[in-house]
Design an enzyme around this catalytic site. Structure first.
Site, PDB file in Angstrom:
ATOM      1  N   CYS A 144      16.824  99.583  71.754  1.00  0.00           N
ATOM      2  CA  CYS A 144      16.758  98.315  72.491  1.00  0.00           C
ATOM      3  C   CYS A 144      16.432  98.575  73.953  1.00  0.00           C
ATOM      4  O   CYS A 144      16.559  99.688  74.454  1.00  0.00           O
ATOM      5  CB  CYS A 144      18.100  97.573  72.428  1.00  0.00           C
ATOM      6  SG  CYS A 144      18.703  97.207  70.777  1.00  0.00           S
ATOM      7  N   ASP A 146      -5.361  99.698 111.066  1.00  0.00           N
ATOM      8  CA  ASP A 146      -5.833  98.351 110.766  1.00  0.00           C
ATOM      9  C   ASP A 146      -5.467  97.407 111.906  1.00  0.00           C
ATOM     10  O   ASP A 146      -4.312  97.350 112.352  1.00  0.00           O
ATOM     11  CB  ASP A 146      -5.197  97.880 109.455  1.00  0.00           C
ATOM     12  CG  ASP A 146      -5.703  96.513 109.030  1.00  0.00           C
ATOM     13  OD1 ASP A 146      -6.735  96.458 108.340  1.00  0.00           O
ATOM     14  OD2 ASP A 146      -5.064  95.499 109.404  1.00  0.00           O
TER      15      ASP A 146
END
Length: 480
Positions: free
Chosen positions: A35, A435
């Site tokens: 599971c 940037d």
């Protein structure tokens, strides 16, 4: 892969903590079932459970998938989203369907290692070799096709990558403890299927606002190739047997993905590429925990919890888009790229246009491309490098090597190379300090970037997106 210790794993199972889904799987000796940690079934006794690092490892140990929690369909382990080593690269390539297309020899060639080394590494890290991992993936694909299409069982078998119908039947019984016909009957309860289209629910770890990522992609949509209308993002996704038309929209704790495929064998590849595009295998809790410790970033994280770092469905396309978009606006870039797609793209039968191939743009006249001549020559040089196989951009490449290959190309500087590592290779730890928008956002927040912010590692890519979103909120939805 280093699992948490057994006691930690068991506490996660006791609390049904969905954050651990995909990190490990719980196998119950008394039932023979495995599971996901969040399974709603009664928690088994501690002495009856073992823990496995992958669904394939649990299957290899003889366990069957739980019919209630469907552990094989849980989000992928976020560790492989982060790691750039051989095991991480191999698992991402297997997710992309490389073993089904090229076999284990092809996987080994892509990685630059022997088959034995690749097998040994994967068994040590995830408890299963490449064939077992590919088998688990084929089983999951078969179930999706059984539940969402009207294909015959034989067609499903070959579409999922099985060598024979017998192998398909045996695998389905072993993995799901069910026959193909029973899986199909269960999947059709209340289901409606559009002919020719496979509709899937792509799970992710919360928190996530799917519309945030779709808004970002929609703001950069290239005419002819992509469309964003009424909250649905649609585009062509490259696939081995021809481009697939994919529509993506928010669902209940999942992304709804409707894919029209030219060949159903491409389903595994298309799903893997869509998951990378939307960054669905990220661990947002871990990311937010690190970035939220910084007083300057904490308000941004609180404003957009679980912010994703959008990826790419095609490295060459993203490289061209990045070079074209240098020093021009988003709308200007979309216009130029739309003209390139209209001129050089291949039309599909339903009116869409695929992005031009490297060979097509390599043969184009750089002087007539709709951009400044220097940039046109850079695009053509990029296409020539891809067409010749000198550069490849996908999640299976070595990050340091591909960065060096990119920097050797005309028109590709450090910013472009690092941005492509973020988008195409899935590098989670890139801070674009050069940037302009990142620097402006940092200055607005009073953040110093000179040291590269090691305290934000290993999630500096996500910090970059938070800084972009701080100044360009119009490209991002804000979580209420």
């Amino acid at each position: 892969m280093l699992l948490p210790d057994d006691e930690t794993c068991y506490r996660a199972v006791q609390s049904r903590d969905a954050r651990f889904d995909g990190w490990f799987f719980t196998a119950v000796r008394t039932t023979g079932i495995y599971c996901r940690p969040s399974c709603p079934a009664i928690t088994p006794r501690r002495r009856n459970v073992t823990f496995h690092p992958s669904a394939a490892a649990a299957q290899r140990a003889g366990y069957r998938a739980c019919k209630r929690c469907r552990p094989d369909a849980s989000p992928g382990s976020p560790e492989w989203h982060v790691r750039g080593d051989v095991a991480g690269r191999a698992l991402r390539l297997i997710d992309d369907g490389v073993v089904d297309r090229d076999g284990v020899p092809g996987l080994a060639r892509r990685l630059g290692y022997s088959q034995r080394q690749v097998h040994r590494t994967l068994v040590a890290e995830v408890g299963a070799g490449p064939l077992a991992l590919a088998r688990a993936q084929r089983a999951q694909t078969a179930r999706v096709l059984l539940e969402t299409t009207d294909l015959s069982a034989a067609d499903v078998a070959f579409a999922a990558g099985f060598a024979s119908v017998r192998q398909f039947n045996d695998t389905v019984r072993d993995v799901f403890a069910a026959t193909p016909s029973s899986l199909r009957a269960a999947g059709r309860v209340g289901a409606r299927h559009e002919p020719g289209t496979v509709t899937l629910r792509l799970p992710y770890r919360e928190p996530m606002t799917v519309s945030t990522v779709l808004d970002f992609l929609g703001a950069h949509a290239v005419p002819g190739l992509e469309r964003y209308e009424d909250g649905v993002f649609t585009r062509l996704v490259p696939a081995p047997h021809g481009p697939a038309l994919v529509s993506l929209s928010p669902g209940d704790a999942a992304v709804i993905c409707a894919a029209r495929l030219q060949d159903l064998r491409d389903l595994v590849t298309v799903v893997a590429r869509v998951r990378r595009l939307l960054d669905l295998d990220a661990d947002p809790v871990a990311v937010d925990a690190v970035l939220g410790r910084d007083p300057a970033l904490a308000p941004l994280v609180a404003k957009r919890p679980g912010l994703r770092a959008p990826g790419s469905v095609d490295g060459f396309e993203t490289a061209v888009r990045t070079v074209v978009g240098q020093q021009i606006s988003v709308s200007g870039s979309r216009t130029v790229l739309g003209r390139i797609v209209a001129e050089y793209g291949e039309p599909t039968s339903d009116g869409w246009l695929s992005f031009p191939t490297p060979a097509t743009l390599a043969a184009a006249d750089a002087e007539t491309l709709p951009m400044p001549r220097a940039r046109g020559r850079a695009v053509r040089g990029l296409a020539e490098a891809f067409a010749a196989g000198h550069v490849a951009l996908d999640t299976g490449v070595d990050r340091d090597e591909v960065r060096a290959d990119l920097l050797a190309l005309r028109g590709v500087g450090p910013w472009t190379a690092d941005y492509l590592l973020m988008r195409t290779v899935g590098h989670p730890d890139v801070l674009l300090t050069s940037d302009l928008v990142v620097r402006r956002a940092a200055a607005d927040l009073g953040v110093e970037l000179a040291d590269g912010r090691p305290d934000w590692a290993p999630w500096r890519t996500y910090a970059t997106y938070h800084l972009w979103a701080h100044l360009y909120a119009d490209l991002w939805s804000v979580t209420p």
